[in-house]
Every structure is written in structure tokens, then in C-alpha cells.
Design a protein around this motif. Structure first.
Motif, PDB file in Angstrom:
ATOM      1  N   SER A  90       1.300  14.749   2.555  1.00 57.38           N
ATOM      2  CA  SER A  90       1.733  13.364   2.755  1.00 57.38           C
ATOM      3  C   SER A  90       3.154  13.230   2.243  1.00 57.38           C
ATOM      4  N   ARG A  91       3.816  12.169   2.677  1.00 56.04           N
ATOM      5  CA  ARG A  91       5.188  11.918   2.241  1.00 56.04           C
ATOM      6  C   ARG A  91       5.370  10.422   2.032  1.00 56.04           C
ATOM      7  N   PRO A  92       6.170   9.992   1.041  1.00 59.04           N
ATOM      8  CA  PRO A  92       6.502   8.570   0.923  1.00 59.04           C
ATOM      9  C   PRO A  92       7.253   8.112   2.178  1.00 59.04           C
ATOM     10  N   LEU A  93       6.927   6.941   2.657  1.00 55.97           N
ATOM     11  CA  LEU A  93       7.507   6.453   3.901  1.00 55.97           C
ATOM     12  C   LEU A  93       9.031   6.378   3.830  1.00 55.97           C
ATOM     13  N   LEU A 135       0.036   8.502  10.762  1.00 57.55           N
ATOM     14  CA  LEU A 135      -0.729   7.490  10.045  1.00 57.55           C
ATOM     15  C   LEU A 135       0.109   6.943   8.901  1.00 57.55           C
ATOM     16  N   ILE A 136       0.199   5.635   8.835  1.00 58.81           N
ATOM     17  CA  ILE A 136       0.961   4.954   7.779  1.00 58.81           C
ATOM     18  C   ILE A 136      -0.035   4.205   6.915  1.00 58.81           C
ATOM     19  N   GLU A 137      -0.088   4.541   5.634  1.00 60.34           N
ATOM     20  CA  GLU A 137      -1.069   3.963   4.723  1.00 60.34           C
ATOM     21  C   GLU A 137      -0.372   3.247   3.576  1.00 60.34           C
ATOM     22  N   ASN A 138      -1.130   2.364   2.945  1.00 60.87           N
ATOM     23  CA  ASN A 138      -0.652   1.597   1.777  1.00 60.87           C
ATOM     24  C   ASN A 138       0.572   0.754   2.093  1.00 60.87           C
ATOM     25  N   LEU A 139       0.675   0.312   3.328  1.00 64.27           N
ATOM     26  CA  LEU A 139       1.803  -0.541   3.712  1.00 64.27           C
ATOM     27  C   LEU A 139       1.360  -1.983   3.535  1.00 64.27           C
ATOM     28  N   ALA A 153       4.277   2.677   0.618  1.00 60.65           N
ATOM     29  CA  ALA A 153       3.649   3.266   1.807  1.00 60.65           C
ATOM     30  C   ALA A 153       3.841   4.781   1.849  1.00 60.65           C
ATOM     31  N   THR A 154       2.864   5.462   2.418  1.00 60.58           N
ATOM     32  CA  THR A 154       2.929   6.901   2.632  1.00 60.58           C
ATOM     33  C   THR A 154       2.588   7.222   4.083  1.00 60.58           C
ATOM     34  N   VAL A 155       3.006   8.390   4.535  1.00 58.70           N
ATOM     35  CA  VAL A 155       2.712   8.824   5.911  1.00 58.70           C
ATOM     36  C   VAL A 155       2.047  10.192   5.854  1.00 58.70           C
ATOM     37  N   ARG A 156       1.151  10.430   6.800  1.00 57.56           N
ATOM     38  CA  ARG A 156       0.489  11.733   6.878  1.00 57.56           C
ATOM     39  C   ARG A 156      -0.200  11.876   8.229  1.00 57.56           C
ATOM     40  N   LEU A 157      -0.741  13.068   8.460  1.00 59.16           N
ATOM     41  CA  LEU A 157      -1.510  13.375   9.657  1.00 59.16           C
ATOM     42  C   LEU A 157      -2.919  13.784   9.242  1.00 59.16           C
ATOM     43  N   THR A 385       0.745  10.126  -7.069  1.00 52.94           N
ATOM     44  CA  THR A 385       0.803  11.166  -6.039  1.00 52.94           C
ATOM     45  C   THR A 385       2.152  11.152  -5.322  1.00 52.94           C
ATOM     46  N   THR A 386       2.844  10.014  -5.354  1.00 58.30           N
ATOM     47  CA  THR A 386       4.140   9.910  -4.691  1.00 58.30           C
ATOM     48  C   THR A 386       5.241  10.621  -5.467  1.00 58.30           C
ATOM     49  N   ASN A 387       5.310  10.394  -6.785  1.00 57.14           N
ATOM     50  CA  ASN A 387       6.409  10.985  -7.562  1.00 57.14           C
ATOM     51  C   ASN A 387       6.017  12.272  -8.277  1.00 57.14           C
ATOM     52  N   GLU A 388       4.750  12.680  -8.192  1.00 52.85           N
ATOM     53  CA  GLU A 388       4.305  13.887  -8.891  1.00 52.85           C
ATOM     54  C   GLU A 388       5.093  15.143  -8.508  1.00 52.85           C
ATOM     55  N   PRO A 389       5.404  15.379  -7.225  1.00 48.66           N
ATOM     56  CA  PRO A 389       6.153  16.606  -6.904  1.00 48.66           C
ATOM     57  C   PRO A 389       7.476  16.735  -7.646  1.00 48.66           C
ATOM     58  N   GLU A 390       8.225  15.663  -7.773  1.00 46.53           N
ATOM     59  CA  GLU A 390       9.543  15.767  -8.408  1.00 46.53           C
ATOM     60  C   GLU A 390       9.487  15.583  -9.920  1.00 46.53           C
ATOM     61  N   LEU A 391       8.463  14.891 -10.445  1.00 43.88           N
ATOM     62  CA  LEU A 391       8.378  14.674 -11.885  1.00 43.88           C
ATOM     63  C   LEU A 391       7.539  15.728 -12.599  1.00 43.88           C
ATOM     64  N   VAL A 392       6.660  16.423 -11.883  1.00 40.00           N
ATOM     65  CA  VAL A 392       5.764  17.382 -12.531  1.00 40.00           C
ATOM     66  C   VAL A 392       5.870  18.774 -11.897  1.00 40.00           C
TER      67      VAL A 392
END
Length: 612
Positions: A90-93, A135-139, A153-157, A385-392
């Protein structure tokens, strides 16, 4: 499509069910007419049913060549978007729209409309038709002074569609480890670091320091400055940033001491280090790295703090097995860029999360950009889950590379930490000390420790022999060729009265002791750090120190009384047998009377005509 309350079962369904039940007829028809028919050259009815179109599209899975041709018929921007999501869960929108340089969700504000007694803007969210597959979620658009927001919002397939497009689209540049024969660096002041030439000496020095109990900490749990200075005398290897002039100047030493200390249970190299014993010790390092979750949380990810400090962090070891496998799989002697490692982890979806999201927050950091800081509360930013890749995750990978370089298992190319693209420590110009990592190369030591090599040619110089001889009958010590740590111990507890000659002085030895417990701790510290066996005479002397106790001991069971002015009263205390047995004479017309004898003394004085 904008997904709300999406069924987990449907999301995880096969391609046929996803196309049939999740996507609209218009979305499926668009793919069928514009991408499938031109490459398949199949005849189609004028108005095909959705089930027919779904079956045709799902059938592409069994024909890789046709699937690739199908994907190439899509607009380039859609190909780029699907390629990103096919290889990322997934990726932040907002970040996703920046990556593809296209807005896929448009927030349209219409004229105000009446809601009860208020008038509010009419806000509509519209997805660009070209991107209906995503798919756009949490919008959750809302109205505020700054206008509607896409931040959460996040996007994924769906997983089936990710697998579908992975087969049809060319793999990203870093989906595989790319090994390079040479690497010259990208920065203006690029540094190369290889600890192989001084690793044996450094491990020997660390072992000496641990065995003599040289680890001292401040009240906040960090290593004391004097402790680092002592280890610096034992560890002669170069630092990563020797001229930084701040807390980075001891980075390698700090990593080594904290890693091998293992929460007070040190992993010590053998005392008599040889090439064979060093090889065996290096084999054990891999197992220690897997069990280093507390070390990583404390030293590598220093910006993380538990939300509930007293609670069990629930660290997991399996993520460190995967992190170690990422580095152990590198080709020996060839360079791999840090960008490649970070992207490869993302594309291969290696789960490196060793704690549950919501247990930790990042403290004392701020956004490098001027964008609003969501998930930011006071001085902390919640890990999501959005900032975990860059912060952790990314700091874990880069930090592990520096740790392995400190152990001689990797050679690294790096720059001074000039700053992260997104985050900064509040009082620093960088986010982590490891931001400047450019590339890594597996060394022969690393290949041996990871089990890729059967033997290792590593020279171990013989340790200069330090001789310390305590006198059997006097408190004197003669030392020849003392190492820095031995010399420090001798000067701390003894007085140097000549070249290589030391005398144990009571005042110097007990300096800083204020009670018997302090004396016992001081004696134990001396025994642990003194590098030679103590003769019986010394043992008896030290045992006497611990038994001496206080020089002045209060007699709490007695009370001192001053006698009245009558000479007869003084004569009575001096001559009366009963009073002489019950009282102790004290200088200056005073007597000490035990508390349990006071009633008898009072009765005798009353009988003699004296009032008490």
C-alpha cells in the motif's frame, strides 16, 4: 475505486471474483475494449456481458506473452501507477500522487448548502476514471480552514490483482539485488570504512573491558563519559565520524560496547585470543544479531519511545532473522547500494516490524517539509502503517549496515548524515546517524560469519604481556608494561611511589566511601578489576576493611545525664555499689545510664533523698 467497508474475503479473492464482484461493469469494459481486444484479436459481441469480459481478462494469467502485451496497451501513467502498487502492499495517497505526477482523486467543492441551521460547502470526492482499478481507502474528506484533506488516505490493489500485474509489467529497477564491481561514491566527501585490519585488537580490548566490569552508566541508562574514555583506550579502531565533534565521534565504539554488553550479560571474546578462537567467536555473532531486538530499539532507533514504558514491549525475533538474511544474501566482494537494499525490502515485502504498531512513538522529531504533521501529538509522532517504512524500517536497514561495518562484516561507503528528505531530530540537522549510507559490500569476515566461507585468514597479533606482581607481605605492587586499563586501576586505588611501583594507601583506596556498604562495594570493585591473583596477606587486609564498620558507633541504649551541683551526690555515685554497677562514669560530672537500669537508679536516688 473508493472503497468503504470492503469485505476482507472479497479483497483476498481470486482474479475472477475480484473482477466480477469488486469492480464496476464500466471499469471491466474499459480494460476489455481498449486493452484486451486489440492484442487478442478476438471477435466480441456488440454488447458483451460482464461475465464474458471477466473470463477473457482472467484468462490472461495463463498466457504471459498476451498478458504483457495487454499491460503495454494501458496509458503510460496507469502502467506506472499499477507497477508501484503491484510491488508495494500500500502507499499513502499523497505520496503516490507525487510519484506518478498525476492526481487520481479530485476533491470538488460546490456551492454552500443548508444543513440544519448552518450552511456548509458541498464537498464531493471524485476518482479519475482512468484509475478505477486502484482501491482508495480511509478517504474521509472534511471541511476545515485549510480545506479538504487526503492525508489519511491510502491506495492499494487486491492481492490477486497485484500478482496479475506483476506478471504483465516489467519489474522495477530494484526488485532484485544489483551487484556492482566498483563504487566510487556519490557525495562530495565520501568515506569508505573497513574494520578488518583492526577488528581482532578491538575485540580483545572489548573483552578485557567487560571482564573487569568497566561498563558504567549514568542515571538515565546511557554509558558514562568516563566509561567511553576507558574503552577508547582499549579499542584503537577508527571511528565512522572521527572529526564530527559531537555524539557521532564515538558512534562505532558505542555500537560495539552496547551490542556486546547485551543488557549486562556480555558476549566476551576469548581471553587468550587466537586465530582459531576468533573464528569461533565470529560464528557466534550471527546468533547474537538475531537476538538484538532490545539493542536496536535502544541504540539504532533512538528516536523511538514506548507509549507505555512499564509494559512488556513484546519484541519479536523473526523480523531480525529476515533482516539478517537480507545482508547475508549479499554477494561477497561486490557493492550493493543502500537504495537498492531499501527498495528490495519493500518490493519483496520483507516484514521487519518487531513490535506492534501503536506500542511505540517517535519522539523529538519534526517534519523537514512545511506540510501539516498528522499523527503528531506534542513532542511525539505515532508510528502508523503509513509512516513506519521511513521512521522504522529504513533506519533499521541502514543502522544494521553500520553495525555490521563496526564488526568488520561489511565494508560501507557513506557520507556525513546531511539530513533525511522527510524528517529531522529537533536539535540535529539529521534524522539518524545512518542517513548518509550509500553502499555496502560483504567482506570475507562477513561471508565467514554468515557461513558462506569455510575458513578465514585473519592475523591475530600476540598481546603484549602485562605483568603485575603484588608483594606477598606488604601492600606494594610492581607492574611492567601495564596496559591502559591496568594502569588506570592501579592509579585509581593506589599511590604511585616510583616507576612501575605502587602502594595501596588507605585514604586513596577508600576515597568516595561513606558507609560500610560503600566500603564493601569498593573492595569488590577492586578485586574484579585487579588483573592478578591477590596473596593471602592482601585478602586478610581487604577482609579487615569490610569488617571494620564505623569508627564511631552510637550507644542508643544509654542516656547521658549531668549530675547536680551537690558534692554529696557526686560522692554517692562514686561510692555506692548499686549505682556503680548500674551507671557508667563520663568525664565532666556526667554519667551514662542504660535505659533499662534507669528505674533502679531513680529508686536508689529517691531513697537517698534526691529527686529525679
Amino acid at each position: 475505486m473508493i472503497a468503504q467497508n470492503l469485505s476482507p474475503t472479497l479483497f483476498a479473492a481470486p482474479v475472477v471474483d475480484v473482477l466480477e464482484k469488486l469492480y464496476s461493469v464500466g471499469c471491466v469494459a474499459e480494460l476489455y475494449r481498449n486493452c484486451y481486444l486489440p492484442v487478442s484479436k478476438a471477435s466480441a459481441p456488440e454488447k458483451p456481458k460482464k461475465s464474458v469480459m471477466v473470463a477473457a481478462l482472467a484468462g490472461l494469467e495463463s498466457n504471459p506473452d498476451l498478458l504483457r502485451a495487454f499491460c503495454l496497451r494501458m496509458p503510460p501513467v496507469l502502467q506506472k501507477a499499477l507497477l508501484i502498487l503491484a510491488w508495494a502492499e500500500s502507499r499513502p495517497l499523497i505520496d503516490f500522487e507525487k510519484e506518478i505526477a498525476t492526481e487520481i482523486v479530485q476533491i470538488v467543492t460546490g456551492p454552500p448548502r443548508r444543513v440544519g441551521d448552518y450552511r456548509s460547502p458541498d464537498v464531493k470526492v471524485e476518482q479519475v476514471e482512468l484509475f478505477d482499478l486502484i482501491l482508495i481507502e480511509n478517504l474521509r474528506p472534511y471541511w476545515s480552514y485549510s480545506g479538504p484533506s487526503k492525508t489519511s488516505a491510502t491506495v492499494r490493489l487486491p492481492p490477486a490483482m497485484r500478482k496479475f500485474f506483476k506478471r504483465g509489467l516489467p519489474a522495477p529497477a530494484h526488485a532484485e539485488i544489483i551487484a556492482l564491481e566498483e563504487w566510487s561514491g556519490e557525495g562530495d566527501s565520501t568515506n569508505f570504512y573497513d574494520a578488518a585490519r583492526f577488528l581482532a585488537e578491538d575485540l580483545r580490548g572489548l573483552g578485557d573491558g567487560f571482564r573487569r566490569g568497566n561498563v558504567k552508566r549514568n542515571k538515565n541508562g546511557s554509558l558514562s563519559k568516563s566509561c567511553l574514555n576507558d574503552f577508547r583506550k582499549l579499542v584503537s579502531g577508527e571511528e565512522f565520524f572521527p572529526e564530527s565533534g559531537d555524539d557521532l565521534s564515538n558512534l562505532r565504539l558505542l555500537l560495539l560496547v552496547e551490542f556486546f554488553n547485551r543488557n549486562g550479560n556480555p558476549l566476551c571474546p576469548p581471553e587468550n585470543l587466537t586465530a582459531e578462537s576468533l573464528a569461533g567467536f565470529l560464528r557466534n555473532i550471527s546468533a547474537a544479531l538475531v537476538e538484538s531486538e532490545s539493542f536496536f530499539a535502544r541504540e539504532i532507533l533512538r528516536h523511538l519511545r514506548p507509549d507505555s514504558p512499564g509494559a512488556d514491549p513484546g519484541f519479536q525475533k523473526s523480523p531480525f532473522c529476515r533482516l539478517l538474511a537480507l545482508f547475508s544474501g549479499l554477494p561477497e566482494g561486490r557493492w550493493v547500494t543502500a537504495e537498492n537494499l531499501v527498495a528490495f525490502r519493500m518490493y519483496r515485502e520483507l516484514d521487519l516490524r518487531f513490535f506492534h504498531v501503536g506500542q511505540y512513538s517517535a519522539r523529538h522529531i519534526r517534519k523537514a517539509s512545511t506540510e501539516p504533521q498528522y499523527h503528531h501529538h506534542g513532542d511525539r509522532t505515532r508510528i502508523s502503517t503509513t509512516n513506519e517504512p521511513e521512521l522504522v524500517i529504513e533506519p533499521m536497514i541502514r543502522g544494521m549496515a553500520f553495525l555490521l561495518a563496526a564488526l568488520g562484516m561489511l565494508e560501507i561507503c557513506y557520507n556525513e548524515p546531511a539530513g533525511h528528505s522527510e524528517w529531522r531530530l529537533i536539535e540535529r540537522h539529521y534524522f539518524t546517524p545512518f542517513d548518509g549510507l550509500e553502499a555496502v559490500r560483504l567482506t570475507p569476515i562477513g561471508a565467514f560469519a554468515f557461513g558462506h566461507r569455510k575458513d578465514l585468514a585473519l592475523a591475530v597479533r600476540e598481546k603484549p604481556k602485562c605483568e603485575v606482581h603484588p608483594h606477598p607481605d606488604r601492600l606494594l605492587v610492581r607492574a611492567t608494561l601495564p596496559d591502559p586499563l591496568t594502569q588506570k586501576v592501579l592509579r585509581e586505588f593506589m599511590e604511585e611511589i616510583g616507576p612501575g611501583l605502587y602502594r595501596l594507601d588507605r585514604t586513596r583506596f577508600l576515597r568516595g566511601c561513606w558507609n560500610p556498604d560503600g566500603i564493601r562495594a569498593r573492595v569488590e570493585d577492586f578485586k574484579r578489576r585487579f588483573p592478578a591473583a591477590l596473596p593471602p596477606f592482601w585478602e586478610q587486609y581487604l577482609e579487615g576493611l569490610t569488617r571494620e564498620g564505623l569508627a564511631l558507633r552510637p550507644e542508643l541504649h544509654c542516656t547521658i545525664y549531668a549530675l547536680g551541683d551537690s558534692p554529696e551526690l557526686a560522692r554517692l555515685f562514686a561510692t555506692d555499689p548499686e549505682l556503680r554497677n548500674s551507671c557508667l562514669r563520663v568525664e565532666g560530672r556526667r554519667v551514662a545510664i542504660p535505659n533499662d537500669e534507669f528505674p533502679a537508679v531513680r529508686k536508689r536516688l529517691l531513697k537517698a533523698g534526691y529527686f529525679v
